[in-house]
Design a protein around this motif. Structure first.
Motif, PDB file in Angstrom:
ATOM      1  N   VAL A  93       0.872  -1.308   0.098  1.00 55.37           N
ATOM      2  CA  VAL A  93       0.027  -0.063   0.089  1.00 55.37           C
ATOM      3  C   VAL A  93       0.887   1.171  -0.070  1.00 55.37           C
ATOM      4  O   VAL A  93       1.711   1.297   0.853  1.00 55.37           O
ATOM      5  CB  VAL A  93      -0.929   0.051   1.232  1.00 55.37           C
ATOM      6  N   SER A  94       0.699   2.110  -1.051  1.00 55.41           N
ATOM      7  CA  SER A  94       1.569   3.402  -1.014  1.00 55.41           C
ATOM      8  C   SER A  94       0.805   4.574  -1.349  1.00 55.41           C
ATOM      9  O   SER A  94      -0.471   4.531  -2.057  1.00 55.41           O
ATOM     10  CB  SER A  94       2.430   3.036  -2.074  1.00 55.41           C
ATOM     11  N   THR A  95       1.264   5.582  -1.307  1.00 57.32           N
ATOM     12  CA  THR A  95       0.314   6.730  -1.556  1.00 57.32           C
ATOM     13  C   THR A  95       0.911   7.093  -3.230  1.00 57.32           C
ATOM     14  O   THR A  95       2.277   6.739  -3.500  1.00 57.32           O
ATOM     15  CB  THR A  95       0.795   8.135  -0.846  1.00 57.32           C
ATOM     16  N   TRP A  96       0.085   7.738  -4.174  1.00 59.01           N
ATOM     17  CA  TRP A  96       0.369   8.019  -5.314  1.00 59.01           C
ATOM     18  C   TRP A  96       1.698   8.919  -5.155  1.00 59.01           C
ATOM     19  O   TRP A  96       2.773   8.560  -6.089  1.00 59.01           O
ATOM     20  CB  TRP A  96      -0.366   9.200  -5.948  1.00 59.01           C
ATOM     21  N   HIS A  97       2.083   9.780  -4.341  1.00 57.27           N
ATOM     22  CA  HIS A  97       3.264  10.659  -4.430  1.00 57.27           C
ATOM     23  C   HIS A  97       4.573   9.563  -4.355  1.00 57.27           C
ATOM     24  O   HIS A  97       5.672   9.764  -5.044  1.00 57.27           O
ATOM     25  CB  HIS A  97       3.495  11.716  -3.369  1.00 57.27           C
ATOM     26  N   SER A  98       4.484   8.783  -2.958  1.00 57.98           N
ATOM     27  CA  SER A  98       5.688   7.995  -3.005  1.00 57.98           C
ATOM     28  C   SER A  98       5.902   7.034  -3.952  1.00 57.98           C
ATOM     29  O   SER A  98       7.039   6.624  -4.313  1.00 57.98           O
ATOM     30  CB  SER A  98       5.264   7.181  -1.629  1.00 57.98           C
ATOM     31  N   PHE A  99       4.924   6.300  -4.707  1.00 58.54           N
ATOM     32  CA  PHE A  99       5.045   5.555  -5.594  1.00 58.54           C
ATOM     33  C   PHE A  99       5.657   6.044  -7.000  1.00 58.54           C
ATOM     34  O   PHE A  99       6.660   5.550  -7.562  1.00 58.54           O
ATOM     35  CB  PHE A  99       3.744   4.820  -6.034  1.00 58.54           C
ATOM     36  N   ILE A 100       5.296   7.315  -7.283  1.00 58.74           N
ATOM     37  CA  ILE A 100       5.859   8.102  -8.514  1.00 58.74           C
ATOM     38  C   ILE A 100       7.219   8.223  -8.106  1.00 58.74           C
ATOM     39  O   ILE A 100       8.204   8.057  -9.140  1.00 58.74           O
ATOM     40  CB  ILE A 100       4.895   9.518  -8.783  1.00 58.74           C
ATOM     41  N   ALA A 101       7.586   8.924  -7.042  1.00 61.47           N
ATOM     42  CA  ALA A 101       8.915   9.148  -6.666  1.00 61.47           C
ATOM     43  C   ALA A 101       9.854   7.983  -6.762  1.00 61.47           C
ATOM     44  O   ALA A 101      10.956   7.818  -7.347  1.00 61.47           O
ATOM     45  CB  ALA A 101       9.003   9.872  -5.311  1.00 61.47           C
ATOM     46  N   GLU A 141      10.793  18.326  -8.387  1.00 63.42           N
ATOM     47  CA  GLU A 141       9.545  18.776  -7.391  1.00 63.42           C
ATOM     48  C   GLU A 141       9.327  20.336  -7.926  1.00 63.42           C
ATOM     49  O   GLU A 141      10.257  21.193  -7.770  1.00 63.42           O
ATOM     50  CB  GLU A 141       9.950  18.479  -6.061  1.00 63.42           C
ATOM     51  N   ILE A 142       8.251  20.606  -8.000  1.00 60.72           N
ATOM     52  CA  ILE A 142       7.854  22.105  -8.216  1.00 60.72           C
ATOM     53  C   ILE A 142       7.667  22.653  -6.930  1.00 60.72           C
ATOM     54  O   ILE A 142       8.160  23.771  -6.534  1.00 60.72           O
ATOM     55  CB  ILE A 142       6.630  22.287  -8.999  1.00 60.72           C
ATOM     56  N   GLN A 143       6.856  22.229  -5.925  1.00 56.26           N
ATOM     57  CA  GLN A 143       6.404  22.292  -4.470  1.00 56.26           C
ATOM     58  C   GLN A 143       6.161  21.129  -3.800  1.00 56.26           C
ATOM     59  O   GLN A 143       6.070  20.212  -4.491  1.00 56.26           O
ATOM     60  CB  GLN A 143       5.263  23.599  -4.611  1.00 56.26           C
ATOM     61  N   LYS A 144       6.022  21.214  -2.649  1.00 58.68           N
ATOM     62  CA  LYS A 144       5.929  20.066  -1.818  1.00 58.68           C
ATOM     63  C   LYS A 144       4.832  18.938  -2.398  1.00 58.68           C
ATOM     64  O   LYS A 144       3.670  19.822  -2.460  1.00 58.68           O
ATOM     65  CB  LYS A 144       5.589  20.427  -0.390  1.00 58.68           C
ATOM     66  N   TYR A 145       5.099  17.950  -2.930  1.00 61.98           N
ATOM     67  CA  TYR A 145       4.105  16.997  -3.309  1.00 61.98           C
ATOM     68  C   TYR A 145       3.358  17.404  -4.562  1.00 61.98           C
ATOM     69  O   TYR A 145       2.301  17.094  -4.850  1.00 61.98           O
ATOM     70  CB  TYR A 145       2.933  16.789  -2.320  1.00 61.98           C
ATOM     71  N   SER A 146       4.022  18.188  -5.473  1.00 66.09           N
ATOM     72  CA  SER A 146       3.744  18.627  -6.669  1.00 66.09           C
ATOM     73  C   SER A 146       4.988  18.369  -7.514  1.00 66.09           C
ATOM     74  O   SER A 146       5.854  18.921  -7.750  1.00 66.09           O
ATOM     75  CB  SER A 146       3.427  19.911  -6.772  1.00 66.09           C
ATOM     76  N   TYR A 147       4.508  17.418  -8.453  1.00 67.41           N
ATOM     77  CA  TYR A 147       5.861  16.950  -9.460  1.00 67.41           C
ATOM     78  C   TYR A 147       5.704  17.622 -10.824  1.00 67.41           C
ATOM     79  O   TYR A 147       4.559  17.546 -11.342  1.00 67.41           O
ATOM     80  CB  TYR A 147       5.929  15.561  -9.411  1.00 67.41           C
ATOM     81  N   ASP A 148       6.413  17.823 -11.579  1.00 69.59           N
ATOM     82  CA  ASP A 148       6.801  18.091 -12.876  1.00 69.59           C
ATOM     83  C   ASP A 148       6.336  17.122 -13.744  1.00 69.59           C
ATOM     84  O   ASP A 148       7.521  16.417 -14.335  1.00 69.59           O
ATOM     85  CB  ASP A 148       7.959  19.008 -13.228  1.00 69.59           C
ATOM     86  N   PHE A 149       5.206  16.571 -13.954  1.00 74.34           N
ATOM     87  CA  PHE A 149       4.992  15.364 -14.815  1.00 74.34           C
ATOM     88  C   PHE A 149       5.300  15.618 -16.225  1.00 74.34           C
ATOM     89  O   PHE A 149       5.928  14.429 -16.880  1.00 74.34           O
ATOM     90  CB  PHE A 149       3.231  14.988 -14.770  1.00 74.34           C
ATOM     91  N   GLU A 150       5.092  16.680 -16.792  1.00 75.24           N
ATOM     92  CA  GLU A 150       5.634  17.029 -18.189  1.00 75.24           C
ATOM     93  C   GLU A 150       7.334  16.546 -18.392  1.00 75.24           C
ATOM     94  O   GLU A 150       7.576  15.891 -19.342  1.00 75.24           O
ATOM     95  CB  GLU A 150       5.491  18.380 -18.685  1.00 75.24           C
ATOM     96  N   LYS A 151       7.892  16.971 -17.438  1.00 76.62           N
ATOM     97  CA  LYS A 151       9.480  16.750 -17.516  1.00 76.62           C
ATOM     98  C   LYS A 151       9.586  14.960 -17.197  1.00 76.62           C
ATOM     99  O   LYS A 151      10.555  14.575 -17.831  1.00 76.62           O
ATOM    100  CB  LYS A 151      10.164  17.542 -16.448  1.00 76.62           C
ATOM    101  N   MET A 152       9.058  14.489 -16.366  1.00 80.40           N
ATOM    102  CA  MET A 152       8.769  13.129 -15.959  1.00 80.40           C
ATOM    103  C   MET A 152       8.764  12.216 -17.343  1.00 80.40           C
ATOM    104  O   MET A 152       9.468  11.272 -17.432  1.00 80.40           O
ATOM    105  CB  MET A 152       8.116  12.783 -14.952  1.00 80.40           C
ATOM    106  N   LEU A 153       7.797  12.541 -18.003  1.00 80.76           N
ATOM    107  CA  LEU A 153       7.421  11.832 -19.099  1.00 80.76           C
ATOM    108  C   LEU A 153       8.264  12.106 -20.429  1.00 80.76           C
ATOM    109  O   LEU A 153       8.698  11.028 -20.829  1.00 80.76           O
ATOM    110  CB  LEU A 153       5.825  12.246 -19.679  1.00 80.76           C
TER     111      LEU A 153
END
Length: 132
Positions: free
Chosen positions: A83-91, A110-122
């Motif tokens: 069981v994991s949070t979305w944020h932990s799993f993505i990281a 990370e843009i701000q706490k718990y907000s990730y740059d998904f465009e850059k990740m992809l």
């Protein structure tokens, strides 16, 4: 271990959804508040874990409070975090895929706490030999 739900009490579409767990690679249970999403997801997860070692299973939830609560009802005692949070799993996924440590991950995405740059990740994932 506490019993979370009785599988025999599921009816109609709920039973159909429960029976579908383990037959597909990915599964999402969606619905409004109080529709039984969490109960179905948890029972489906436990059904899969009865026949699997947990290496390829993960229940993703939105917050740590729900994660902590649900971990009590997962019938699994192995080393994997089921069981994991979305944020932990993505990281975790990005660090493993890109072979970077947590500090580098934060600086990069990370843009701000718990907000990730998904465009850059992809874009980064597209440039790797990632089988996913």
């Amino acid at each position: 271990m506490k019993k979370f739900a009785n599988r025999n009490e599921f009816q109609g579409i709920q039973q159909h959804i429960l029976d579908s767990f383990g037959k597909k690679n990915r599964f999402a249970v969606i619905g409004g508040p109080g529709t039984g999403k969490t109960v179905l997801a948890l029972e489906g997860l436990n059904k899969i874990l009865e026949n699997d070692d947990g290496d390829k299973v993960c229940l993703l939830v939105f917050n740590r409070a729900l994660q902590s609560f649900l971990e009590k009802y997962v019938k699994y005692s192995g080393d994997n975090k089921i069981v994991s949070t979305w944020h932990s799993f993505i990281a975790s996924y990005m660090m493993q895929t890109m072979a970077i440590d947590f500090h580098t991950f934060l600086k990069r995405y990370e843009i701000q706490k718990y907000s990730y740059d998904f465009e850059k990740m992809l874009k980064d994932l597209e440039t790797t030999n990632n089988p996913y």
